[in-house]
Design a protein around this motif. Structure first.
Motif, PDB file in Angstrom:
ATOM      1  N   LYS A 102      20.789  11.487 -19.370  1.00 52.64           N
ATOM      2  CA  LYS A 102      21.222  11.040 -17.951  1.00 52.64           C
ATOM      3  C   LYS A 102      22.524  10.666 -17.936  1.00 52.64           C
ATOM      4  CE  LYS A 102      16.430   9.517 -16.799  1.00 52.64           C
ATOM      5  NZ  LYS A 102      16.303  10.761 -15.804  1.00 52.64           N
ATOM      6  N   LEU A 103      23.455  10.349 -18.889  1.00 56.04           N
ATOM      7  CA  LEU A 103      24.687  10.060 -18.704  1.00 56.04           C
ATOM      8  C   LEU A 103      25.362  10.024 -19.733  1.00 56.04           C
ATOM      9  CD1 LEU A 103      25.008   7.111 -20.104  1.00 56.04           C
ATOM     10  CD2 LEU A 103      24.381   6.200 -17.804  1.00 56.04           C
ATOM     11  N   ASP A 107      31.611   9.445 -19.152  1.00 55.37           N
ATOM     12  CA  ASP A 107      31.550   9.624 -17.938  1.00 55.37           C
ATOM     13  C   ASP A 107      32.346   8.583 -17.045  1.00 55.37           C
ATOM     14  OD1 ASP A 107      30.038  11.637 -18.270  1.00 55.37           O
ATOM     15  OD2 ASP A 107      27.911  10.403 -17.359  1.00 55.37           O
ATOM     16  N   LYS A 111      31.078   9.339 -11.401  1.00 51.16           N
ATOM     17  CA  LYS A 111      30.136  10.277 -11.318  1.00 51.16           C
ATOM     18  C   LYS A 111      28.773   9.629 -10.901  1.00 51.16           C
ATOM     19  CE  LYS A 111      28.213  13.841 -14.740  1.00 51.16           C
ATOM     20  NZ  LYS A 111      28.464  14.321 -16.083  1.00 51.16           N
ATOM     21  N   HIS A 112      28.645   8.664 -11.004  1.00 50.87           N
ATOM     22  CA  HIS A 112      27.319   7.782 -10.906  1.00 50.87           C
ATOM     23  C   HIS A 112      27.247   6.868  -9.716  1.00 50.87           C
ATOM     24  CE1 HIS A 112      26.065   9.495 -14.457  1.00 50.87           C
ATOM     25  NE2 HIS A 112      27.118   9.213 -15.067  1.00 50.87           N
ATOM     26  N   ILE A 184      24.044   1.335 -12.036  1.00 51.92           N
ATOM     27  CA  ILE A 184      24.155   2.838 -12.582  1.00 51.92           C
ATOM     28  C   ILE A 184      22.565   2.711 -13.489  1.00 51.92           C
ATOM     29  CG2 ILE A 184      24.691   4.321 -14.398  1.00 51.92           C
ATOM     30  CD1 ILE A 184      27.554   3.501 -13.617  1.00 51.92           C
ATOM     31  N   LEU A 188      19.658   5.640 -12.358  1.00 49.81           N
ATOM     32  CA  LEU A 188      19.229   6.817 -13.256  1.00 49.81           C
ATOM     33  C   LEU A 188      18.023   6.455 -13.845  1.00 49.81           C
ATOM     34  CD1 LEU A 188      22.579   7.289 -14.937  1.00 49.81           C
ATOM     35  CD2 LEU A 188      21.659   8.501 -12.861  1.00 49.81           C
TER      36      LEU A 188
END
Length: 495
Positions: A102-103, A107, A111-112, A184, A188
């Motif tokens: 998922k990450l 990153d 992005k999130h 985050i 996610l």
């Protein structure tokens, strides 16, 4: 008011128990005696200890009083706040999301998360986790958390502030990044980050008594929170006896602090982590436990001991017995000795008890070469001198140095090295040995004002005022700016 650092003493307790009894599955041993001595010296009301070897808890013990107001002894079910050790759980949670695809820790935040300030957008998750992001800190200089418990207000306030430094430039402990990590994880995982940590770590590791909470919550078997500092006007002063500390962690802040646990539950967590129950890939742990490298190629951390910081995990980066070592609130620590199959968990209810400062000494009971008297932590040169003095006796420092110089004409020891070792010996109450090293230091470094100043302090400990006065005068002659020496000379001559 939501405070993290502020420690207002509301109730002052008249006295600590004279006897700190251990309730343990093991009989009283040298570890128990050591812990009891440290608790009395540091005035720690209650402490829990767990030692893990070979994937098992080989010792767990509880000492002292969970509640001083009502004279309630601590038990194995007493629950302690672990404060910033919570960040290590957040590090695990992030790596679980990495394993789920998922990450990536490289990153950028953008992005999130949406609507971040331009200067924040390219900061990486790794920089956030390792406190090298440069983000402004949501925890104010007065110890108060922005937003007064409201995440929206806190974010509105913090996003108006400029970044503190270029990302990766230095280590600077920061809570804001962990609030962003919570957002985050929630996004996610599809559940609030507290639920994610509870289901993916507490439940999996069989942490039956562990929970999120703070001083506001009614927590069965809580060991409470005590402090030796009390606010007086604009200053915080140190008391002789513990008083009650009150701290709250808003829910949005609980990726940074807010878990309460027991030493046994924490031991189960460490075992679950090391046996692959929390992270499936061994490479994930290596990534999680690798300290951040700054832009200048160095690592940065809290102090000389916890001298690096990885993904939620402070690191003890050293050649001998390196460790990862989450610490929290100056009251609890978890040391995982990476090369030794040994983990030590110490939880206490005194802010400022700082068990990280004596965890290595506990480890010495299980790994003999980690005992301070055997030279652990000393530089290579000091180790050679220590070995020589163990044979000849500390009264023969001069001849021991001469022998070492004969073997190696380039052999030398700095005044800082000798001074540091002498103070270690003093802390161990090895007064004769400490005096010998302080004296050796001034003989080898006769122009060191600091060496003479320290020798003066040693003489004062030994109640030898004439010798102390002479040393302080020598120190002041070498450095007229030495305020400590000047102050001690004034105090000693006025008696």
């Amino acid at each position: 008011m939501f405070a993290r650092k502020a420690s207002i003493a509301i109730v002052t307790i008249l006295s600590l128990p004279l006897c700190l009894l251990a309730q343990s599955v093991s009989t009283s041993d040298s570890v128990d005696l050591f812990i009891s001595r440290v608790m009395q010296e540091k005035k720690i009301p209650a402490l829990q200890l767990a030692v893990v070897r070979d994937g098992k808890v080989v010792k767990h013990a509880t000492y002292g009083m969970a509640n001083l107001e009502h004279n309630i002894k601590a038990t194995e079910k007493s629950i302690f706040s672990i404060n910033s050790i919570t960040k290590a759980f957040t590090g695990v949670a992030i790596m679980q999301l990495v394993e789920a695809g998922k990450l990536n820790i490289k990153d950028p935040l953008s992005k999130h998360l949406d609507s971040l300030p331009q200067a924040w957008q390219q900061i990486t998750l790794q920089q956030v986790l390792t406190h090298t992001s440069g983000l402004p800190d949501m925890d104010g200089s007065d110890g108060m958390i922005m937003g007064k418990g409201d995440e929206r207000l806190a974010m509105e306030e913090i996003t108006k502030r400029p970044i503190d430094f270029k990302p990766g430039e230095k280590f600077s402990y920061n809570q804001t990044g962990y609030v962003l990590l919570g957002q985050i994880i929630t996004k996610l995982s599809g559940m609030h980050f507290t639920k994610f940590i509870e289901s993916r770590q507490f439940a999996v590791a069989d942490m039956k008594l562990t929970r999120f909470g703070d001083s506001y919550d009614v927590i069965p078997n809580s060991a409470g929170s005590y402090t030796l500092t009390k606010q007086k006007g604009e200053q915080f002063v140190r008391n002789d006896k513990p008083g009650v500390a009150y701290i709250q962690f808003p829910e949005f802040y609980r990726t940074a602090a807010g878990i309460l646990s027991t030493a046994t539950d924490m031991a189960n967590w460490v075992i679950a982590l090391k046996t692959g129950k929390l992270l499936k890939d061994k490479a994930s742990m290596e990534i999680m436990w690798t300290p951040a490298v700054l832009n200048n190629g160095r690592i940065g951390g809290f102090n000389r001991l916890t001298n690096g910081y990885a993904l939620g995990w402070p690191t003890v980066s050293r050649a001998e017995h390196p460790a990862v070592a989450p610490v929290g609130g100056g009251r609890s620590s978890v040391f995982v000795y990476r090369n030794d199959d040994l983990s030590i968990i110490v939880l206490s209810n005194l802010m400022g008890g700082n068990p990280d400062q004596f965890t290595d000494e506990i480890a010495g009971f299980y790994i003999p070469d980690m005992k301070a008297e055997n030279g652990f932590g000393l530089s290579p040169g000091l180790k050679k001198l220590n070995a020589a003095l163990r044979k000849t006796g500390f009264e023969h420092t001069g001849s021991a140095m001469a022998s070492l110089k004969k073997l190696d004409p380039a052999f030398t020891l700095s005044d800082d090295e000798l001074n540091g070792w002498a103070y270690q010996l003093l802390a161990q109450k090895r007064f004769k040995e400490a005096l010998s090293i302080f004296q050796l230091n001034v003989s080898l470094h006769p122009k060191s004002a600091n060496a003479f100043d320290s020798l003066g302090e040693m003489y004062e400990v030994l109640e030898q005022p004439k010798e102390a006065l002479a040393s302080y005068k020598k120190s002041l002659a070498l450095n007229r700016e030495n305020k400590n020496a000047a102050g001690r000379i004034k105090a000693l001559t006025s008696k």
